[in-house]
Scaffold this motif. Structure first.
Motif, mmCIF file in Angstrom:
data_model
loop_
_atom_site.group_PDB
_atom_site.id
_atom_site.type_symbol
_atom_site.label_atom_id
_atom_site.label_comp_id
_atom_site.label_asym_id
_atom_site.label_seq_id
_atom_site.Cartn_x
_atom_site.Cartn_y
_atom_site.Cartn_z
ATOM 1 N N THR A 116 -29.247 -14.986 15.262
ATOM 2 C CA THR A 116 -28.718 -16.070 14.419
ATOM 3 C C THR A 116 -28.538 -15.632 12.969
ATOM 4 O O THR A 116 -27.783 -16.252 12.217
ATOM 5 N N SER A 117 -29.198 -14.558 12.587
ATOM 6 C CA SER A 117 -29.104 -14.094 11.194
ATOM 7 C C SER A 117 -27.852 -13.256 10.939
ATOM 8 O O SER A 117 -27.542 -12.941 9.793
ATOM 9 N N THR A 118 -27.153 -12.898 12.014
ATOM 10 C CA THR A 118 -25.966 -12.053 11.860
ATOM 11 C C THR A 118 -24.764 -12.900 11.462
ATOM 12 O O THR A 118 -24.424 -13.866 12.148
ATOM 13 N N ALA A 119 -24.146 -12.544 10.369
ATOM 14 C CA ALA A 119 -22.965 -13.270 9.896
ATOM 15 C C ALA A 119 -21.917 -12.265 9.425
ATOM 16 O O ALA A 119 -22.249 -11.220 8.850
ATOM 17 N N PHE A 120 -20.677 -12.578 9.701
ATOM 18 C CA PHE A 120 -19.579 -11.707 9.306
ATOM 19 C C PHE A 120 -18.618 -12.469 8.408
ATOM 20 O O PHE A 120 -18.378 -13.663 8.610
ATOM 21 N N LYS A 121 -18.088 -11.764 7.421
ATOM 22 C CA LYS A 121 -17.117 -12.359 6.514
ATOM 23 C C LYS A 121 -15.744 -11.772 6.807
ATOM 24 O O LYS A 121 -15.524 -10.568 6.640
ATOM 25 N N ALA A 122 -14.856 -12.616 7.242
ATOM 26 C CA ALA A 122 -13.499 -12.153 7.527
ATOM 27 C C ALA A 122 -12.718 -12.007 6.219
ATOM 28 O O ALA A 122 -12.615 -12.959 5.437
ATOM 29 N N GLU A 123 -12.204 -10.821 6.006
ATOM 30 C CA GLU A 123 -11.421 -10.549 4.788
ATOM 31 C C GLU A 123 -9.983 -11.016 5.016
ATOM 32 O O GLU A 123 -9.220 -10.378 5.732
ATOM 33 N N MET A 124 -9.645 -12.124 4.394
ATOM 34 C CA MET A 124 -8.314 -12.696 4.575
ATOM 35 C C MET A 124 -7.444 -12.532 3.328
ATOM 36 O O MET A 124 -6.553 -13.349 3.070
ATOM 37 N N VAL A 125 -7.718 -11.504 2.563
ATOM 38 C CA VAL A 125 -6.922 -11.226 1.367
ATOM 39 C C VAL A 125 -5.643 -10.496 1.778
ATOM 40 O O VAL A 125 -5.694 -9.494 2.503
ATOM 41 N N TYR A 126 -4.515 -10.991 1.315
ATOM 42 C CA TYR A 126 -3.236 -10.368 1.657
ATOM 43 C C TYR A 126 -3.052 -9.070 0.868
ATOM 44 O O TYR A 126 -3.502 -8.938 -0.265
ATOM 45 N N ILE A 127 -2.376 -8.125 1.501
ATOM 46 C CA ILE A 127 -2.043 -6.849 0.866
ATOM 47 C C ILE A 127 -0.547 -6.837 0.569
ATOM 48 O O ILE A 127 0.269 -7.135 1.448
ATOM 49 N N THR A 128 -0.211 -6.509 -0.648
ATOM 50 C CA THR A 128 1.205 -6.420 -1.032
ATOM 51 C C THR A 128 1.716 -5.014 -0.759
ATOM 52 O O THR A 128 1.089 -4.030 -1.165
ATOM 53 N N ALA A 129 2.839 -4.934 -0.073
ATOM 54 C CA ALA A 129 3.409 -3.622 0.250
ATOM 55 C C ALA A 129 3.827 -2.892 -1.022
ATOM 56 O O ALA A 129 4.159 -3.507 -2.041
ATOM 57 N N LEU A 130 3.803 -1.579 -0.959
ATOM 58 C CA LEU A 130 4.191 -0.762 -2.108
ATOM 59 C C LEU A 130 5.681 -0.925 -2.423
ATOM 60 O O LEU A 130 6.518 -0.991 -1.518
ATOM 61 N N THR A 131 5.988 -0.992 -3.693
ATOM 62 C CA THR A 131 7.378 -0.959 -4.147
ATOM 63 C C THR A 131 7.578 0.368 -4.869
ATOM 64 O O THR A 131 7.087 0.561 -5.985
ATOM 65 N N VAL A 132 8.264 1.275 -4.233
ATOM 66 C CA VAL A 132 8.396 2.637 -4.758
ATOM 67 C C VAL A 132 9.866 3.066 -4.753
ATOM 68 O O VAL A 132 10.688 2.498 -4.022
ATOM 69 N N PRO A 133 10.225 4.072 -5.563
ATOM 70 C CA PRO A 133 11.625 4.534 -5.659
ATOM 71 C C PRO A 133 12.029 5.450 -4.509
ATOM 72 O O PRO A 133 12.496 6.575 -4.728
ATOM 73 N N ILE A 134 11.871 4.991 -3.275
ATOM 74 C CA ILE A 134 12.187 5.852 -2.132
ATOM 75 C C ILE A 134 13.687 6.087 -2.002
ATOM 76 O O ILE A 134 14.116 7.184 -1.615
ATOM 77 N N ASP A 135 14.506 5.081 -2.317
ATOM 78 C CA ASP A 135 15.958 5.264 -2.205
ATOM 79 C C ASP A 135 16.458 6.300 -3.205
ATOM 80 O O ASP A 135 17.303 7.147 -2.877
ATOM 81 N N ALA A 136 15.944 6.245 -4.422
ATOM 82 C CA ALA A 136 16.332 7.239 -5.431
ATOM 83 C C ALA A 136 15.882 8.632 -5.001
ATOM 84 O O ALA A 136 16.620 9.613 -5.154
ATOM 85 N N LEU A 137 14.684 8.709 -4.441
ATOM 86 C CA LEU A 137 14.167 9.992 -3.952
ATOM 87 C C LEU A 137 15.082 10.570 -2.877
ATOM 88 O O LEU A 137 15.446 11.758 -2.916
ATOM 89 N N LYS A 138 15.461 9.755 -1.917
ATOM 90 C CA LYS A 138 16.317 10.220 -0.823
ATOM 91 C C LYS A 138 17.697 10.630 -1.332
ATOM 92 O O LYS A 138 18.233 11.669 -0.922
ATOM 93 N N ASN A 139 18.281 9.811 -2.200
ATOM 94 C CA ASN A 139 19.635 10.099 -2.688
ATOM 95 C C ASN A 139 19.685 11.443 -3.410
ATOM 96 O O ASN A 139 20.622 12.227 -3.214
ATOM 97 N N ILE A 140 18.702 11.712 -4.239
ATOM 98 C CA ILE A 140 18.698 12.978 -4.974
ATOM 99 C C ILE A 140 18.411 14.147 -4.035
ATOM 100 O O ILE A 140 19.084 15.175 -4.068
ATOM 101 N N ALA A 141 17.409 13.972 -3.171
ATOM 102 C CA ALA A 141 17.003 15.078 -2.296
ATOM 103 C C ALA A 141 18.113 15.494 -1.338
ATOM 104 O O ALA A 141 18.370 16.681 -1.148
ATOM 105 N N TYR A 142 18.783 14.522 -0.731
ATOM 106 C CA TYR A 142 19.790 14.842 0.286
ATOM 107 C C TYR A 142 21.117 15.303 -0.303
ATOM 108 O O TYR A 142 21.973 15.817 0.427
ATOM 109 N N SER A 143 21.305 15.123 -1.609
ATOM 110 C CA SER A 143 22.538 15.606 -2.245
ATOM 111 C C SER A 143 22.267 16.758 -3.206
ATOM 112 O O SER A 143 23.194 17.269 -3.833
ATOM 113 N N ALA A 144 21.016 17.186 -3.302
ATOM 114 C CA ALA A 144 20.641 18.205 -4.285
ATOM 115 C C ALA A 144 21.132 19.590 -3.891
ATOM 116 O O ALA A 144 21.324 19.896 -2.714
ATOM 117 N N GLN A 145 21.307 20.426 -4.903
ATOM 118 C CA GLN A 145 21.716 21.805 -4.698
ATOM 119 C C GLN A 145 20.496 22.662 -4.340
ATOM 120 O O GLN A 145 19.442 22.530 -4.941
#
Length: 284
Positions: A116-145
């Motif tokens: 009866t002493s065992t208790a669990f706390k459910a972590e219901m905090v939302y995680i925000t996805a990363l916002t990163v410059p992946i499109d800029a990275l791809k555009n430069i990399a795939y067209s780079a010399q």
């Protein structure tokens, strides 16, 4: 047999002397000199054009590489910051509590009563996805010399890891909504939250699997982003070394240093990715 001597034709002799005189004239000498000079001029102009084109190619390649170093480092650092501030504390608590929950659930499935002493706390905090410059990275990399193949493969790994990470975050968010909306016993909530077997033999592991995936893919984004930054930084140094032979003013190489997160253990170890790295060892 005696071969009779035939006097040369005076007309032919005079014509040959006129030809010799013409060939030795100042006009012909100037003409031949001009012709040779024109040939050398064309060759020289072609060399200058080729040198200029090569210099521009290398300069473009260096600038593109420098931009990629910054973008890749930015993505890796964002993943590391997210891991340190949110993912690592959340996942450490979750997986530590899951060990206790496994023991409690084993008692339940055997027909016993949990402490009866065992208790669990459910972590219901939302995680925000990363916002990163992946499109800029791809555009430069795939067209780079002159971009190395290993760098292009790393770009693909960064993109894939970000996609999978976002998918896992979305699944976890939906599971949180599901937990909040349904009315079940604490026992079932605990079992589904930790991905443990229920009395009916079924297992709902969506939330647990999402936690595993978020933890793993956060590491992947950080690692492959840093590996890409290092790879392109080395490429930029090689390009610059070739460029200094052709230009007086050459941009410096953008540099990054991940020694602190690697030394602290925040960055996942290379051993974890040895199978992937082995496939590109010694390749450019």
């Amino acid at each position: 047999m005696t071969i009779p001597f035939i006097d040369p034709d005076p007309i032919l002799v005079r014509a040959w002397e006129e030809v010799r005189a013409f060939l030795n004239s100042a006009f012909i000498s100037a003409f031949l000199s001009a012709l040779a000079g024109a040939g050398l001029g064309v060759w020289g102009a072609q060399r200058v054009t080729e040198r200029s084109a090569r210099r521009k190619e290398l300069l473009d390649a260096l600038r593109q590489a420098n931009a990629l170093v910054v973008l890749a480092a930015t993505i890796s650092n964002q993943a590391l910051a997210m891991k340190k501030q949110h993912i690592a504390p959340l996942s450490e608590r979750y997986f530590q509590e899951r060990k206790t929950a496994e023991s409690v659930n084993a008692t339940i499935l055997e027909g016993g009563r949990p402490p009866t002493s065992t208790a669990f706390k459910a972590e219901m905090v939302y995680i925000t996805a990363l916002t990163v410059p992946i499109d800029a990275l791809k555009n430069i990399a795939y067209s780079a010399q002159l971009m190395p193949g290993r760098a292009l493969a790393l770009v693909a790994m960064v993109e894939q890891s970000l996609t999978e990470m976002g998918h896992a975050i979305d699944i976890r968010s939906k599971q949180i909504e599901s937990f909040k909306a349904r009315s079940v016993t604490q026992e079932v909530t605990m079992q589904d939250y930790f991905g443990l077997k229920r009395r009916d033999g079924d297992t709902d592991s969506l939330y647990h699997d999402s936690m595993v995936a978020i933890t793993e893919y956060t590491d992947d984004v950080a690692f492959f982003g840093a590996e890409l930054a290092d790879e392109v930084q080395a490429h930029a140094s090689r390009v610059r070394n070739r460029l200094v032979k052709l230009a007086k003013v050459v941009p410096e190489v953008s540099t990054v240093d991940f020694s602190n997160p690697r030394g602290s253990g925040l960055m996942p170890p290379r051993e974890k990715y040895e199978s992937w790295l082995a496939g590109f060892r010694g390749k450019g």
